[in-house]
Design a protein around this motif. Structure first.
Motif, short mmCIF file in Angstrom:
data_model
loop_
_atom_site.label_atom_id
_atom_site.label_comp_id
_atom_site.label_asym_id
_atom_site.label_seq_id
_atom_site.Cartn_x
_atom_site.Cartn_y
_atom_site.Cartn_z
N LEU A 73 0.95 -1.28 0.21
CA LEU A 73 0.00 0.03 -0.02
C LEU A 73 0.85 1.14 -0.08
O LEU A 73 0.52 2.08 -0.67
CB LEU A 73 -0.90 0.04 1.18
CG LEU A 73 -1.80 1.14 1.28
CD1 LEU A 73 -2.71 1.12 -0.16
CD2 LEU A 73 -2.90 1.03 2.59
N ASP A 74 1.85 1.33 0.72
CA ASP A 74 2.73 2.55 0.96
C ASP A 74 3.36 2.88 -0.36
O ASP A 74 3.43 3.95 -1.00
CB ASP A 74 3.63 2.60 2.05
CG ASP A 74 2.96 2.53 3.24
OD1 ASP A 74 1.78 3.19 3.49
OD2 ASP A 74 3.56 2.06 4.42
N GLU A 75 3.92 1.83 -0.83
CA GLU A 75 4.31 1.95 -2.37
C GLU A 75 3.66 2.54 -3.44
O GLU A 75 3.79 3.15 -4.39
CB GLU A 75 5.26 0.59 -2.82
CG GLU A 75 6.50 0.13 -1.69
CD GLU A 75 6.98 -0.96 -2.42
OE1 GLU A 75 6.70 -1.60 -3.29
OE2 GLU A 75 7.97 -1.53 -1.57
N ALA A 76 2.29 1.81 -3.50
CA ALA A 76 1.43 2.24 -4.40
C ALA A 76 0.90 3.58 -4.26
O ALA A 76 0.76 4.28 -5.29
CB ALA A 76 0.04 1.41 -4.14
N LYS A 77 0.60 4.05 -2.82
CA LYS A 77 0.44 5.60 -2.63
C LYS A 77 1.35 6.34 -3.15
O LYS A 77 1.13 7.40 -3.81
CB LYS A 77 0.13 5.66 -1.16
CG LYS A 77 -1.21 5.13 -0.58
CD LYS A 77 -0.98 5.49 0.84
CE LYS A 77 -2.06 5.12 1.81
NZ LYS A 77 -1.79 5.51 3.32
N ALA A 78 2.83 6.06 -3.07
CA ALA A 78 3.80 6.80 -3.46
C ALA A 78 3.87 6.81 -4.94
O ALA A 78 4.10 7.92 -5.48
CB ALA A 78 5.09 6.26 -2.84
N GLN A 79 3.64 5.74 -5.66
CA GLN A 79 3.41 5.65 -7.01
C GLN A 79 2.57 6.61 -7.71
O GLN A 79 2.58 7.25 -8.75
CB GLN A 79 3.47 4.22 -7.51
CG GLN A 79 3.82 4.00 -9.13
CD GLN A 79 3.57 2.73 -9.33
OE1 GLN A 79 3.63 1.69 -8.61
NE2 GLN A 79 3.48 2.37 -10.80
N VAL A 80 1.17 6.24 -7.22
CA VAL A 80 0.42 7.02 -7.69
C VAL A 80 0.29 8.69 -7.25
O VAL A 80 0.07 9.65 -8.25
CB VAL A 80 -1.14 6.78 -6.90
CG1 VAL A 80 -2.34 7.66 -7.31
CG2 VAL A 80 -1.39 5.44 -7.49
N LEU A 81 0.95 9.03 -6.12
CA LEU A 81 1.21 10.43 -6.01
C LEU A 81 2.19 11.04 -6.88
O LEU A 81 1.98 12.25 -7.45
CB LEU A 81 1.70 10.65 -4.43
CG LEU A 81 1.97 12.11 -4.09
CD1 LEU A 81 0.71 12.89 -4.27
CD2 LEU A 81 2.49 12.06 -2.69
N LYS A 82 3.02 10.33 -7.18
CA LYS A 82 4.13 10.74 -8.25
C LYS A 82 3.47 10.91 -9.63
O LYS A 82 3.55 12.04 -10.37
CB LYS A 82 5.30 10.04 -8.34
CG LYS A 82 6.44 10.38 -9.46
CD LYS A 82 7.61 9.47 -9.43
CE LYS A 82 8.59 10.04 -10.58
NZ LYS A 82 8.23 11.06 -11.49
N LEU A 83 2.64 10.13 -10.09
CA LEU A 83 1.74 9.97 -11.05
C LEU A 83 0.75 11.43 -11.50
O LEU A 83 0.81 12.12 -12.34
CB LEU A 83 1.02 8.80 -11.41
CG LEU A 83 1.84 7.63 -11.88
CD1 LEU A 83 0.98 6.38 -11.69
CD2 LEU A 83 2.51 7.58 -13.19
N VAL A 84 0.42 11.53 -10.31
CA VAL A 84 -0.61 12.77 -10.22
C VAL A 84 0.30 14.23 -10.28
O VAL A 84 -0.27 14.94 -11.26
CB VAL A 84 -1.52 12.67 -8.87
CG1 VAL A 84 -2.35 13.84 -8.59
CG2 VAL A 84 -2.44 11.47 -9.09
#
Length: 194
Positions: A171-182
């Motif tokens: 979850l933490d990695e997915a959040k970080a990845q999505v935040l970077k994309l956004v």
């Protein structure tokens, strides 16, 4: 400056809502699209705040006038949808409009808005893990979980129609990845060509 659109879709239990809520708390001028629905208000919900509450006939008339960018009849006579005029109003105010929708709604919104929108599909690591998460959540009956799993294959096949696929196995990695994309998307200028 006009806002942009952020579209999120995933099979139930993929962690989409957790990730979307995280993105909403990052100070990126993100605002949920205010949808229209034919269901009755719940609790303290107010018309024009959480939803626009319409009669079934009003909703059907809006469909006939092509006023929705996406809509779905979730149960017989119970519709949810995003009105084009509402989305445009939010974009004009400079809001970055967030859609937490099913895969078909996400595909339709992306088709309509093109480069003004970024679509992200949150993928579970496996169907087995998805079932485990749904059961551990403890909010759904076995029958509801079975019905949700009937759609999973179809939903996962639609991931190819999204701009980005993020596998939520951490979850933490997915959040970080999505935040970077956004952040990358919101800082890009769609009117600038290289």
């Amino acid at each position: 400056m006009k806002g942009k659109l952020l579209i999120f879709a995933a099979p139930s239990g993929s962690g989409k809502s957790t990730i979307v809520n995280y993105i909403m708390q990052q100070g990126l001028n993100t605002h949920f699209s205010i949808s229209s629905t034919t269901r009755k208000p719940r609790g303290t919900e107010q018309n024009g705040v959480e939803y626009f509450f319409l009669s079934e006939q009003e909703f059907r008339d809006s469909i006939a006038r092509d006023e929705f960018v996406e809509y779905e009849e979730v149960y017989a006579g119970i519709f949810y949808g995003s009105r084009k005029s509402q989305v445009e109003s939010q974009l004009e105010r400079g809001e970055n409009v967030v859609f937490d929708v099913d895969v078909n709604g996400g595909i339709n919104i992306k088709k309509h808005y093109g480069d003004r929108a970024m679509s992200v599909f949150i993928m579970p690591p496996s169907k087995e893990e998805l079932i485990r998460r749904l059961k551990n959540r403890g909010t759904d009956s076995e029958e509801v979980i079975r019905n949700r799993m009937l759609r999973v294959d179809y939903e996962m096949e639609q991931a190819c129609h999204f701009d980005h696929v993020v596998i939520n196995d951490n979850l933490d990695e997915a959040k970080a990845q999505v935040l970077k994309l956004v952040k990358d998307f919101l800082s890009s200028n769609p009117n600038c060509t290289l």
